[in-house]
Design a protein around this motif. Sequence first.
Motif, PDB file in Angstrom:
ATOM      1  N   LEU A 143       0.820  -1.205   0.000  1.00 47.04           N
ATOM      2  CA  LEU A 143       0.000   0.000   0.000  1.00 47.04           C
ATOM      3  C   LEU A 143       0.858   1.262   0.000  1.00 47.04           C
ATOM      4  CD1 LEU A 143      -2.800   1.266   0.167  1.00 47.04           C
ATOM      5  CD2 LEU A 143      -2.694   1.007   2.659  1.00 47.04           C
ATOM      6  N   CYS A 144       1.890   1.276   0.835  1.00 44.82           N
ATOM      7  CA  CYS A 144       2.786   2.435   0.845  1.00 44.82           C
ATOM      8  C   CYS A 144       3.512   2.591  -0.483  1.00 44.82           C
ATOM      9  CB  CYS A 144       3.799   2.292   1.989  1.00 44.82           C
ATOM     10  SG  CYS A 144       3.091   2.372   3.639  1.00 44.82           S
ATOM     11  N   THR A 145       3.923   1.479  -1.091  1.00 45.43           N
ATOM     12  CA  THR A 145       4.615   1.542  -2.378  1.00 45.43           C
ATOM     13  C   THR A 145       3.693   2.088  -3.466  1.00 45.43           C
ATOM     14  OG1 THR A 145       5.980  -0.351  -1.739  1.00 45.43           O
ATOM     15  CG2 THR A 145       5.900   0.205  -4.071  1.00 45.43           C
ATOM     16  N   ALA A 146       2.433   1.641  -3.486  1.00 50.72           N
ATOM     17  CA  ALA A 146       1.495   2.113  -4.505  1.00 50.72           C
ATOM     18  C   ALA A 146       1.222   3.604  -4.375  1.00 50.72           C
ATOM     19  CB  ALA A 146       0.187   1.324  -4.406  1.00 50.72           C
ATOM     20  N   VAL A 147       1.023   4.073  -3.155  1.00 50.08           N
ATOM     21  CA  VAL A 147       0.739   5.499  -2.954  1.00 50.08           C
ATOM     22  C   VAL A 147       1.961   6.348  -3.293  1.00 50.08           C
ATOM     23  CG1 VAL A 147       0.127   7.236  -1.226  1.00 50.08           C
ATOM     24  CG2 VAL A 147      -1.039   5.024  -1.239  1.00 50.08           C
ATOM     25  N   GLU A 148       3.128   5.931  -2.855  1.00 54.00           N
ATOM     26  CA  GLU A 148       4.343   6.713  -3.116  1.00 54.00           C
ATOM     27  C   GLU A 148       4.684   6.738  -4.605  1.00 54.00           C
ATOM     28  OE1 GLU A 148       6.272   5.475   1.212  1.00 54.00           O
ATOM     29  OE2 GLU A 148       7.061   4.641  -0.667  1.00 54.00           O
ATOM     30  N   PHE A 159      -2.731   9.855 -16.043  1.00 53.77           N
ATOM     31  CA  PHE A 159      -3.524  10.482 -14.986  1.00 53.77           C
ATOM     32  C   PHE A 159      -3.319   9.726 -13.674  1.00 53.77           C
ATOM     33  CE2 PHE A 159      -5.859  10.949 -19.035  1.00 53.77           C
ATOM     34  CZ  PHE A 159      -5.666  12.313 -19.209  1.00 53.77           C
ATOM     35  N   PHE A 160      -2.225  10.032 -12.998  1.00 51.77           N
ATOM     36  CA  PHE A 160      -1.943   9.334 -11.749  1.00 51.77           C
ATOM     37  C   PHE A 160      -2.831   9.834 -10.620  1.00 51.77           C
ATOM     38  CE2 PHE A 160       1.816   8.495 -14.243  1.00 51.77           C
ATOM     39  CZ  PHE A 160       2.101   7.180 -13.932  1.00 51.77           C
ATOM     40  N   GLY A 161      -3.317  11.076 -10.711  1.00 50.26           N
ATOM     41  CA  GLY A 161      -4.306  11.530  -9.748  1.00 50.26           C
ATOM     42  C   GLY A 161      -5.589  10.726  -9.848  1.00 50.26           C
ATOM     43  N   PHE A 162      -5.985  10.383 -11.074  1.00 46.87           N
ATOM     44  CA  PHE A 162      -7.141   9.526 -11.297  1.00 46.87           C
ATOM     45  C   PHE A 162      -6.929   8.144 -10.671  1.00 46.87           C
ATOM     46  CE2 PHE A 162      -8.839   6.183 -14.093  1.00 46.87           C
ATOM     47  CZ  PHE A 162     -10.201   6.425 -13.968  1.00 46.87           C
ATOM     48  N   GLN A 163      -5.720   7.600 -10.807  1.00 48.24           N
ATOM     49  CA  GLN A 163      -5.433   6.297 -10.223  1.00 48.24           C
ATOM     50  C   GLN A 163      -5.449   6.347  -8.698  1.00 48.24           C
ATOM     51  OE1 GLN A 163      -1.813   4.824 -11.961  1.00 48.24           O
ATOM     52  NE2 GLN A 163      -2.514   5.182 -14.051  1.00 48.24           N
ATOM     53  N   LEU A 164      -4.987   7.445  -8.111  1.00 53.97           N
ATOM     54  CA  LEU A 164      -5.048   7.584  -6.656  1.00 53.97           C
ATOM     55  C   LEU A 164      -6.488   7.647  -6.165  1.00 53.97           C
ATOM     56  CD1 LEU A 164      -2.174  10.021  -5.610  1.00 53.97           C
ATOM     57  CD2 LEU A 164      -2.482   7.638  -4.943  1.00 53.97           C
ATOM     58  N   ILE A 165      -7.344   8.327  -6.920  1.00 54.04           N
ATOM     59  CA  ILE A 165      -8.766   8.391  -6.544  1.00 54.04           C
ATOM     60  C   ILE A 165      -9.394   7.002  -6.591  1.00 54.04           C
ATOM     61  CG2 ILE A 165     -11.013   9.297  -7.227  1.00 54.04           C
ATOM     62  CD1 ILE A 165      -9.610  11.820  -8.166  1.00 54.04           C
ATOM     63  N   VAL A 166      -9.071   6.242  -7.633  1.00 53.17           N
ATOM     64  CA  VAL A 166      -9.589   4.872  -7.743  1.00 53.17           C
ATOM     65  C   VAL A 166      -9.109   4.025  -6.572  1.00 53.17           C
ATOM     66  CG1 VAL A 166      -9.561   2.783  -9.146  1.00 53.17           C
ATOM     67  CG2 VAL A 166      -9.803   5.005 -10.244  1.00 53.17           C
ATOM     68  N   LEU A 167      -7.829   4.151  -6.213  1.00 60.20           N
ATOM     69  CA  LEU A 167      -7.292   3.388  -5.079  1.00 60.20           C
ATOM     70  C   LEU A 167      -7.982   3.792  -3.782  1.00 60.20           C
ATOM     71  CD1 LEU A 167      -5.216   1.417  -3.908  1.00 60.20           C
ATOM     72  CD2 LEU A 167      -3.595   3.307  -3.778  1.00 60.20           C
ATOM     73  N   ALA A 168      -8.214   5.079  -3.593  1.00 59.08           N
ATOM     74  CA  ALA A 168      -8.885   5.538  -2.373  1.00 59.08           C
ATOM     75  C   ALA A 168     -10.310   4.997  -2.285  1.00 59.08           C
ATOM     76  CB  ALA A 168      -8.880   7.067  -2.324  1.00 59.08           C
ATOM     77  N   ILE A 169     -11.043   5.012  -3.409  1.00 57.45           N
ATOM     78  CA  ILE A 169     -12.406   4.471  -3.412  1.00 57.45           C
ATOM     79  C   ILE A 169     -12.391   2.984  -3.079  1.00 57.45           C
ATOM     80  CG2 ILE A 169     -14.375   3.956  -4.908  1.00 57.45           C
ATOM     81  CD1 ILE A 169     -13.842   6.580  -6.354  1.00 57.45           C
ATOM     82  N   LEU A 170     -11.450   2.253  -3.660  1.00 58.59           N
ATOM     83  CA  LEU A 170     -11.365   0.816  -3.397  1.00 58.59           C
ATOM     84  C   LEU A 170     -11.080   0.536  -1.926  1.00 58.59           C
ATOM     85  CD1 LEU A 170     -11.259  -2.101  -4.478  1.00 58.59           C
ATOM     86  CD2 LEU A 170      -8.830  -1.734  -4.940  1.00 58.59           C
ATOM     87  N   LEU A 171     -10.170   1.298  -1.328  1.00 58.18           N
ATOM     88  CA  LEU A 171      -9.827   1.085   0.078  1.00 58.18           C
ATOM     89  C   LEU A 171     -10.996   1.428   0.992  1.00 58.18           C
ATOM     90  CD1 LEU A 171      -6.167   2.490   0.192  1.00 58.18           C
ATOM     91  CD2 LEU A 171      -6.908   0.109  -0.008  1.00 58.18           C
ATOM     92  N   VAL A 172     -11.713   2.490   0.677  1.00 60.83           N
ATOM     93  CA  VAL A 172     -12.874   2.859   1.497  1.00 60.83           C
ATOM     94  C   VAL A 172     -13.955   1.784   1.396  1.00 60.83           C
ATOM     95  CG1 VAL A 172     -14.717   4.546   1.787  1.00 60.83           C
ATOM     96  CG2 VAL A 172     -12.387   5.321   1.392  1.00 60.83           C
ATOM     97  N   TYR A 173     -14.190   1.278   0.198  1.00 59.02           N
ATOM     98  CA  TYR A 173     -15.162   0.191   0.027  1.00 59.02           C
ATOM     99  C   TYR A 173     -14.736  -1.037   0.835  1.00 59.02           C
ATOM    100  CZ  TYR A 173     -18.679   1.532  -3.435  1.00 59.02           C
ATOM    101  OH  TYR A 173     -19.771   2.077  -4.059  1.00 59.02           O
ATOM    102  N   ALA A 174     -13.462  -1.381   0.792  1.00 59.84           N
ATOM    103  CA  ALA A 174     -12.982  -2.544   1.539  1.00 59.84           C
ATOM    104  C   ALA A 174     -13.189  -2.359   3.037  1.00 59.84           C
ATOM    105  CB  ALA A 174     -11.510  -2.788   1.221  1.00 59.84           C
ATOM    106  N   ALA A 175     -12.874  -1.174   3.544  1.00 56.14           N
ATOM    107  CA  ALA A 175     -13.011  -0.920   4.976  1.00 56.14           C
ATOM    108  C   ALA A 175     -14.477  -0.974   5.410  1.00 56.14           C
ATOM    109  CB  ALA A 175     -12.402   0.441   5.313  1.00 56.14           C
TER     110      ALA A 175
END
Length: 383
Positions: free
Chosen positions: A78-83, A262-278
């Motif tokens: 997770l840290c690697t993907a965000v960084e 669009f790496f900002g777009f990819q970060l938004i997708v990752l954030a949505i996925l993590l929120v759904y998982a939680a």
Amino acid sequence: MSIANSTVGVMLLLAMITVTLVRQLRHLASYKRITSDEEKAERIIGFGWQLLHRDVFRPPTYSPLLLAACCGTGFQLLCTAVETALLPLLGFIHPSNHGMMVVAMLVLFAVNGSIAGYVSARSYCLFCRRPQEKCLRDVTKYTAFGFPGIAFGYWLLVNLLALVVQSSTYAVPMTSMTTVLCMWVCILAPLAFLGAHIGYKQGALFHLPNARGPPPRKVPPQPLLRKLPFSILAAGVLHFGCILVEFFYIHDSLWIGLYCPFFGFQLIVLAILLVYAALTSSILNYYVLCGGTEYRWWWRSFGVGGSGGIALFMFACMHVGRGSLSLSFSTHLLYLGFMGLMALAMFLMTGVVGLVASFGFNRCYTDRSSLLGIFRRKKILSG
């Protein structure tokens, strides 16, 4: 529009959790108003969480060592993907420089080995209050050589097939493979052991809110809708469905050659996925604990949180089954192998998020339930 639809789904799940917590607070308020009505008191004390109050935080019944290693690797990924996604956004690397992006991702993954060792050691201290030093070494070995070993072994196999069987000019040179191997053995593994040593000195990652009772409650037979395979299947469809449209853009940029800067777009997708998982893990964890008195929630929460990775691999198999790729064996091996690694990484990342979210929800909810028990004991003593 797809991001807006996913955001609406997040708001609905968040509303369900809010209603659940408010319901527990209402139980607490209603108990304060009880004077001598024993039926009302028994109805409140018989609430699902009261039945297994001392069993909620029992250690995992199956391989706490493996679960701790999965938690450490999940945080590392997770840290690697965000960084990696932040580097082009902050202007350190140009998005069109794919080679530099891959190098940066490998370096960050190796450096984040310290995070993996630290989290895995403290997680194992949480699962086992008096961990043995040998078990901690095994946890660190699984963390340092588990997922990296799987990824490097598959990469080596594909590269050897490309060199020997296909005689491909796109095969990775042996010098590059040796460099990656040295990064793994000389940087990632020592940092993982260093992080594990620091984490072991600091103890458990969280403090359990209540003591574990001596004999565990007998778990009754669960209906089909509360069993683990159905929970994982339902949550996986929900997780993958929330990012399906966005994932097509990322999938095409990886395999068809479309440029997606669009790496900002990819970060938004990752954030949505993590929120759904939680949120999904917390909701399913609540209904299983209250409805079926099934207190073995550690692996269930991890599996429900990471079910999007399973759905991703099923999507890859369906993509191959539809005949979207060429019929050569090497193409299928390459596609399914790398999509399998991506699905495994997604499973570990979202699984640890689901586990942490469920743990926080259980902690918060158990504190409310313990207050009910305190009020009941005070009422009995005063009566």
